[in-house]
Design an enzyme around this catalytic site. Sequence first.
Site, mmCIF file in Angstrom:
data_model
loop_
_atom_site.group_PDB
_atom_site.id
_atom_site.type_symbol
_atom_site.label_atom_id
_atom_site.label_comp_id
_atom_site.label_asym_id
_atom_site.label_seq_id
_atom_site.Cartn_x
_atom_site.Cartn_y
_atom_site.Cartn_z
ATOM 1 N N HIS A 28 -5.600 9.778 7.192
ATOM 2 C CA HIS A 28 -6.017 8.572 6.462
ATOM 3 C C HIS A 28 -7.373 8.716 5.773
ATOM 4 O O HIS A 28 -7.768 7.845 4.999
ATOM 5 C CB HIS A 28 -6.017 7.373 7.416
ATOM 6 C CG HIS A 28 -5.642 6.080 6.759
ATOM 7 N ND1 HIS A 28 -5.306 4.944 7.468
ATOM 8 C CD2 HIS A 28 -5.556 5.715 5.448
ATOM 9 C CE1 HIS A 28 -5.027 3.952 6.626
ATOM 10 N NE2 HIS A 28 -5.179 4.390 5.400
ATOM 11 N N ASP A 53 -2.409 -0.836 9.646
ATOM 12 C CA ASP A 53 -2.894 0.198 10.563
ATOM 13 C C ASP A 53 -2.855 -0.332 11.991
ATOM 14 O O ASP A 53 -3.095 -1.518 12.218
ATOM 15 C CB ASP A 53 -4.350 0.555 10.193
ATOM 16 C CG ASP A 53 -4.714 1.990 10.521
ATOM 17 O OD1 ASP A 53 -4.485 2.411 11.667
ATOM 18 O OD2 ASP A 53 -5.235 2.684 9.632
ATOM 19 N N HIS A 110 -5.047 0.857 13.922
ATOM 20 C CA HIS A 110 -6.480 0.992 14.215
ATOM 21 C C HIS A 110 -7.306 0.261 13.157
ATOM 22 O O HIS A 110 -6.746 -0.239 12.182
ATOM 23 C CB HIS A 110 -6.850 2.481 14.234
ATOM 24 C CG HIS A 110 -5.965 3.310 15.123
ATOM 25 N ND1 HIS A 110 -4.828 3.941 14.659
ATOM 26 C CD2 HIS A 110 -6.029 3.563 16.445
ATOM 27 C CE1 HIS A 110 -4.233 4.565 15.671
ATOM 28 N NE2 HIS A 110 -4.931 4.358 16.768
ATOM 29 N N ASP A 143 -10.098 1.878 11.738
ATOM 30 C CA ASP A 143 -10.671 2.924 10.882
ATOM 31 C C ASP A 143 -12.052 2.549 10.370
ATOM 32 O O ASP A 143 -12.409 2.833 9.223
ATOM 33 C CB ASP A 143 -9.731 3.231 9.698
ATOM 34 C CG ASP A 143 -8.428 3.902 10.144
ATOM 35 O OD1 ASP A 143 -8.263 4.139 11.355
ATOM 36 O OD2 ASP A 143 -7.576 4.171 9.270
ATOM 37 N N HIS A 151 -10.892 10.263 9.812
ATOM 38 C CA HIS A 151 -9.817 9.315 9.522
ATOM 39 C C HIS A 151 -10.016 7.985 10.255
ATOM 40 O O HIS A 151 -9.400 6.991 9.873
ATOM 41 C CB HIS A 151 -8.418 9.907 9.782
ATOM 42 C CG HIS A 151 -8.091 10.204 11.212
ATOM 43 N ND1 HIS A 151 -6.809 10.458 11.643
ATOM 44 C CD2 HIS A 151 -8.873 10.311 12.307
ATOM 45 C CE1 HIS A 151 -6.820 10.698 12.939
ATOM 46 N NE2 HIS A 151 -8.048 10.630 13.359
ATOM 47 N N ASP A 211 -0.970 3.087 6.910
ATOM 48 C CA ASP A 211 -0.997 4.109 7.951
ATOM 49 C C ASP A 211 0.302 3.926 8.728
ATOM 50 O O ASP A 211 0.571 2.835 9.261
ATOM 51 C CB ASP A 211 -2.216 3.897 8.852
ATOM 52 C CG ASP A 211 -2.413 5.019 9.850
ATOM 53 O OD1 ASP A 211 -1.399 5.517 10.393
ATOM 54 O OD2 ASP A 211 -3.567 5.376 10.120
ATOM 55 N N ASP A 231 1.122 4.639 11.496
ATOM 56 C CA ASP A 231 1.001 4.230 12.901
ATOM 57 C C ASP A 231 0.945 2.712 13.057
ATOM 58 O O ASP A 231 0.954 2.199 14.179
ATOM 59 C CB ASP A 231 -0.157 4.947 13.610
ATOM 60 C CG ASP A 231 -1.534 4.510 13.159
ATOM 61 O OD1 ASP A 231 -1.700 3.386 12.678
ATOM 62 O OD2 ASP A 231 -2.469 5.330 13.312
ATOM 63 N N GLU A 255 -0.663 9.623 7.271
ATOM 64 C CA GLU A 255 -0.541 9.985 8.689
ATOM 65 C C GLU A 255 0.905 10.328 9.071
ATOM 66 O O GLU A 255 1.313 10.104 10.219
ATOM 67 C CB GLU A 255 -1.109 8.882 9.601
ATOM 68 C CG GLU A 255 -2.606 8.626 9.420
ATOM 69 C CD GLU A 255 -3.527 9.596 10.159
ATOM 70 O OE1 GLU A 255 -3.040 10.332 11.045
ATOM 71 O OE2 GLU A 255 -4.722 9.642 9.821
HETATM 72 MN MN LIG Z 1 -5.578 4.758 9.687
#
Ligand SMILES: [Mn+2]
Length: 292
Positions: free
Chosen positions: A93, A119, A121, A123, A136, A223, A225, A268
């Site tokens: 990312h 995402d 997360h 980030d 990332h 992302d 994820d 990702e």
């Molecule tokens: Mn990310």
Amino acid sequence: MDIRKTVVIGVASGYGAGDPACQDGPEVLKNLRFLSDLEQSHAGFYWDDPVRLGPSHSPDSIDAVAEIGTLLADRIGQHLGRGDFPLVVGGDHSCAIGTWSGVKRALGDQARLGLIWFDAHMDSHTFESSPSKRIHGMALACLLGVGDRRLTDIAGAGAKLLPSDVCLIGVRSFESEEAALLAGLGVRIYSMDEVGRRGLRTVFAEARERIGEHTAAFGISIDLDALDPGEEPGVGSPVCGGLLRNELTDALSQAHGDKKLRALEIVEYNPYRDTRFVTARAIHDLCQSLIP
Ligand SMILES: [Mn+2]
């Protein structure tokens, strides 16, 4: 007549991650022809050469990410200048710093850019706060102007986005320093809990309205994820309890054909974890839901 072409730009970069596996994602997608039906059904859908560094690149991960980000931002600028629609396929990312810095530069100084960031997360680490020091996990902070200057100054000095023009969706794993940074800046975060309560369609519609209010154009950075690893194993950093593929494609289709959508980024993708290439199929479906 709108004949905007979609150009796929693979970014062969794992320099911002602990595991470089994601750098092979674009090549796998291209060689196994996962997007080939889009190439056939959309007259203007084509792959550009991937963005990658030569063998003599700096061993320092910040310098490598900055170098590939600069190349990517330039490439984005060329395609936007031609009126094409960039579809960036990562890579980890950290390539987002190049993608959205390039889009912002192409828009010009006066025009604000909105961004919806899917995402698991946030980030939004800095080198000071990050336990892993992986870039990332810092990409969004850099775009907001917080971080090492080699990264925040790609394609122009400082912040590329105003906090009020950014929304995160799908967040469920973060450190307190990231949450504090984003809260201090005033970035709207739609956690997985909120998505669960209100539904992704509603949340995405609200996010579009927020980031569209004062901006000339907007982008979407996905992302993978953000999706649930039970369905999609082929991601860099899996976290349980994510979005379902159908739910996300359904929500994104609300923005299908939106002229203010200036670029799309999907990152990702880890082909080595992608059992039977199911997540490659997810990338295909996400593209299909948004690309006119
Ligand atoms: Mn990310």
